[in-house]
Design a protein around this motif. Structure first.
Motif, mmCIF file in Angstrom:
data_model
loop_
_atom_site.group_PDB
_atom_site.id
_atom_site.type_symbol
_atom_site.label_atom_id
_atom_site.label_comp_id
_atom_site.label_asym_id
_atom_site.label_seq_id
_atom_site.Cartn_x
_atom_site.Cartn_y
_atom_site.Cartn_z
ATOM 1 N N ALA A 120 0.599 -1.425 0.047
ATOM 2 C CA ALA A 120 -0.188 0.028 0.173
ATOM 3 C C ALA A 120 0.905 1.381 -0.163
ATOM 4 C CB ALA A 120 -1.013 -0.679 1.028
ATOM 5 N N PHE A 121 0.457 2.224 -0.124
ATOM 6 C CA PHE A 121 0.890 3.129 -0.977
ATOM 7 C C PHE A 121 0.346 4.776 -0.701
ATOM 8 C CE2 PHE A 121 0.464 1.277 -4.378
ATOM 9 C CZ PHE A 121 0.019 2.512 -5.734
ATOM 10 N N THR A 122 0.799 5.373 0.284
ATOM 11 C CA THR A 122 0.074 7.269 0.157
ATOM 12 C C THR A 122 1.280 8.348 0.319
ATOM 13 O OG1 THR A 122 -1.893 8.098 0.981
ATOM 14 C CG2 THR A 122 -0.332 6.753 2.763
ATOM 15 N N VAL A 123 0.493 9.853 0.194
ATOM 16 C CA VAL A 123 1.952 10.325 0.421
ATOM 17 C C VAL A 123 2.007 10.884 2.016
ATOM 18 C CG1 VAL A 123 0.912 12.026 -1.617
ATOM 19 C CG2 VAL A 123 -0.588 12.814 0.100
ATOM 20 N N GLY A 131 1.446 13.062 3.731
ATOM 21 C CA GLY A 131 0.140 13.602 4.751
ATOM 22 C C GLY A 131 -0.963 13.162 5.240
ATOM 23 N N ASN A 132 -1.276 11.996 4.377
ATOM 24 C CA ASN A 132 -2.848 10.889 4.386
ATOM 25 C C ASN A 132 -2.001 10.523 5.672
ATOM 26 O OD1 ASN A 132 -5.003 9.476 3.998
ATOM 27 N ND2 ASN A 132 -4.838 9.856 1.975
ATOM 28 N N VAL A 133 -2.136 10.989 7.048
ATOM 29 C CA VAL A 133 -1.941 10.492 8.578
ATOM 30 C C VAL A 133 -3.384 9.199 8.053
ATOM 31 C CG1 VAL A 133 -1.893 10.655 10.494
ATOM 32 C CG2 VAL A 133 -1.101 12.224 9.222
ATOM 33 N N ALA A 134 -4.310 9.615 8.189
ATOM 34 C CA ALA A 134 -5.692 8.687 8.372
ATOM 35 C C ALA A 134 -5.467 7.258 7.265
ATOM 36 C CB ALA A 134 -6.735 8.978 8.393
ATOM 37 N N SER A 135 -4.968 7.027 5.937
ATOM 38 C CA SER A 135 -4.824 6.314 4.958
ATOM 39 C C SER A 135 -3.641 5.127 5.727
ATOM 40 C CB SER A 135 -4.506 6.788 4.133
ATOM 41 O OG SER A 135 -4.668 5.235 3.259
ATOM 42 N N TRP A 136 -2.066 6.020 6.348
ATOM 43 C CA TRP A 136 -1.263 5.138 6.107
ATOM 44 C C TRP A 136 -1.123 4.583 8.103
ATOM 45 C CZ3 TRP A 136 1.429 7.598 10.591
ATOM 46 C CH2 TRP A 136 2.331 8.366 11.040
ATOM 47 N N ARG A 137 -2.341 5.407 8.663
ATOM 48 C CA ARG A 137 -2.638 5.462 9.965
ATOM 49 C C ARG A 137 -3.501 3.814 10.448
ATOM 50 N NH1 ARG A 137 -3.430 9.992 14.031
ATOM 51 N NH2 ARG A 137 -1.262 10.386 14.601
ATOM 52 N N LEU A 138 -4.483 3.273 9.126
ATOM 53 C CA LEU A 138 -5.200 2.594 8.621
ATOM 54 C C LEU A 138 -4.462 1.379 7.645
ATOM 55 C CD1 LEU A 138 -7.011 0.487 8.566
ATOM 56 C CD2 LEU A 138 -7.832 1.881 6.405
ATOM 57 N N MET A 139 -3.204 1.895 7.689
ATOM 58 C CA MET A 139 -2.235 0.403 7.131
ATOM 59 C C MET A 139 -1.556 -0.137 8.139
ATOM 60 S SD MET A 139 -0.199 2.890 4.245
ATOM 61 C CE MET A 139 -1.448 3.489 2.219
ATOM 62 N N GLU A 140 -1.077 0.583 8.975
ATOM 63 C CA GLU A 140 -0.411 0.312 10.274
ATOM 64 C C GLU A 140 -2.091 -0.283 10.553
ATOM 65 O OE1 GLU A 140 1.417 3.700 11.564
ATOM 66 O OE2 GLU A 140 3.686 3.389 10.351
ATOM 67 N N ARG A 141 -2.549 -0.067 11.178
ATOM 68 C CA ARG A 141 -3.759 -1.111 11.852
ATOM 69 C C ARG A 141 -3.775 -2.390 10.791
ATOM 70 N NH1 ARG A 141 -6.330 4.061 12.344
ATOM 71 N NH2 ARG A 141 -8.160 3.163 10.774
ATOM 72 N N LEU A 142 -3.581 -2.775 9.946
ATOM 73 C CA LEU A 142 -3.594 -3.590 9.518
ATOM 74 C C LEU A 142 -2.646 -4.867 9.414
ATOM 75 C CD1 LEU A 142 -5.490 -2.504 6.241
ATOM 76 C CD2 LEU A 142 -6.302 -3.479 7.836
ATOM 77 N N GLY A 143 -1.576 -4.137 10.456
ATOM 78 C CA GLY A 143 -0.404 -5.156 10.244
ATOM 79 C C GLY A 143 0.827 -4.611 9.391
ATOM 80 N N MET A 144 0.551 -3.646 8.394
ATOM 81 C CA MET A 144 1.661 -2.979 7.386
ATOM 82 C C MET A 144 2.365 -2.725 8.418
ATOM 83 S SD MET A 144 -1.481 -2.777 4.257
ATOM 84 C CE MET A 144 -0.196 -3.641 2.583
ATOM 85 N N ARG A 145 3.970 -2.829 7.191
ATOM 86 C CA ARG A 145 5.463 -1.639 7.916
ATOM 87 C C ARG A 145 5.699 -0.760 6.579
ATOM 88 N NH1 ARG A 145 2.810 -2.927 12.567
ATOM 89 N NH2 ARG A 145 3.551 -5.001 13.617
ATOM 90 N N ARG A 146 5.762 0.254 7.340
ATOM 91 C CA ARG A 146 6.413 0.949 6.788
ATOM 92 C C ARG A 146 7.092 0.360 6.175
ATOM 93 N NH1 ARG A 146 6.686 7.386 8.380
ATOM 94 N NH2 ARG A 146 4.165 6.602 8.254
ATOM 95 N N ALA A 147 8.111 0.375 5.212
ATOM 96 C CA ALA A 147 9.145 -0.115 3.933
ATOM 97 C C ALA A 147 9.640 1.064 3.074
ATOM 98 C CB ALA A 147 9.100 -1.278 3.072
ATOM 99 N N GLY A 148 10.267 2.134 3.611
ATOM 100 C CA GLY A 148 10.497 3.598 2.694
ATOM 101 C C GLY A 148 9.572 4.081 2.278
ATOM 102 N N THR A 149 10.264 5.159 1.222
ATOM 103 C CA THR A 149 9.691 5.893 0.572
ATOM 104 C C THR A 149 9.761 5.964 -0.923
ATOM 105 O OG1 THR A 149 11.422 7.258 0.623
ATOM 106 C CG2 THR A 149 9.225 7.703 2.308
ATOM 107 N N PHE A 150 9.286 5.965 -1.905
ATOM 108 C CA PHE A 150 9.141 6.418 -3.909
ATOM 109 C C PHE A 150 8.847 7.246 -3.893
ATOM 110 C CE2 PHE A 150 5.310 4.567 -3.706
ATOM 111 C CZ PHE A 150 4.806 4.843 -4.660
ATOM 112 N N ARG A 198 6.142 12.554 -3.464
ATOM 113 C CA ARG A 198 6.834 11.333 -2.819
ATOM 114 C C ARG A 198 6.460 10.579 -1.961
ATOM 115 N NH1 ARG A 198 11.774 9.504 -1.293
ATOM 116 N NH2 ARG A 198 12.016 10.822 -2.802
ATOM 117 N N HIS A 199 5.946 9.202 -2.025
ATOM 118 C CA HIS A 199 4.574 8.348 -1.080
ATOM 119 C C HIS A 199 5.590 7.385 -0.064
ATOM 120 C CE1 HIS A 199 2.427 9.532 -4.604
ATOM 121 N NE2 HIS A 199 1.249 8.839 -3.625
#
Length: 179
Positions: free
Chosen positions: A132-135, A137-156, A169-170
């Motif tokens: 999953a990816f987002t900018v 500034g989209n805090v609600a989206s990346w927080r959902l990713m974290e609630r789902l058990g996803m781990r941040r793997a950098g930027t692109f 930048r995402h």
């Protein structure tokens, strides 16, 4: 391939119907809903996106489903899985994504639907990994990713946005199949 429908406690994730184009445009055409994207979509752009989602569904039997509230609203938003159609350092890959109508946000529908999609992706679809990816500034989206058990793997840098674009930048998130 026959389209797959998923059923959860409060939601059904179902294939597309022609009647879904109007409520999809209500999201895609809304500047606030699309504030983390380059621009709100025109009706033609929204319909073309829906067509791409439906084409993916026809090819694979799954994709971005329409989220329907069981015994309630026929269109809460869209949530699902899709093969990423562009090149990046982490592709080929399948992404999970969501767009929820403003009137249905804050009720846990995105989380419930995304968990259903992940369960399907790692179960019946036998995917080894989902991204999953987002900018930033989209805090609600990346927080959902974290609630789902996803781990941040950098930027692109998103390859469909030009150099210097404020949203290029995402953040990249990943989750692997259990076990």
């Amino acid at each position: 391939m026959d389209p797959i429908t998923l059923h959860g406690p409060r939601l059904t994730l179902r294939p597309w119907r022609p009647s879904d184009l109007d409520p999809l445009f209500d999201i895609n055409g809304d500047p606030d809903s699309m504030r983390h994207f380059p621009a709100a979509m025109t009706r033609a752009e929204s319909d073309a996106w829906a067509e791409r989602l439906q084409t993916h569904f026809e090819a694979h039997g799954w994709g971005f489903w329409v989220v329907e509230q069981r015994g309630g609203a026929p269109f809460v938003g869209v949530v699902g899985l899709m093969h990423i159609p562009w090149e990046a350092p982490f592709t080929p890959a399948v992404e999970i994504g969501w767009r929820i109508s403003p009137g249905f946000r804050g009720r846990g529908f995105a989380t419930e639907a995304a968990r259903m999609a992940l369960d399907f992706g790692f179960g019946a679809a036998a995917l080894p990994e989902i991204v999953a990816f987002t900018v930033p500034g989209n805090v609600a989206s990346w927080r959902l990713m974290e609630r789902l058990g996803m781990r941040r793997a950098g930027t692109f840098d998103h390859p469909r946005l030009p150099e210097g674009h404020a949203l290029r930048r995402h953040l990249l998130y990943r989750i692997s199949a259990p076990g």
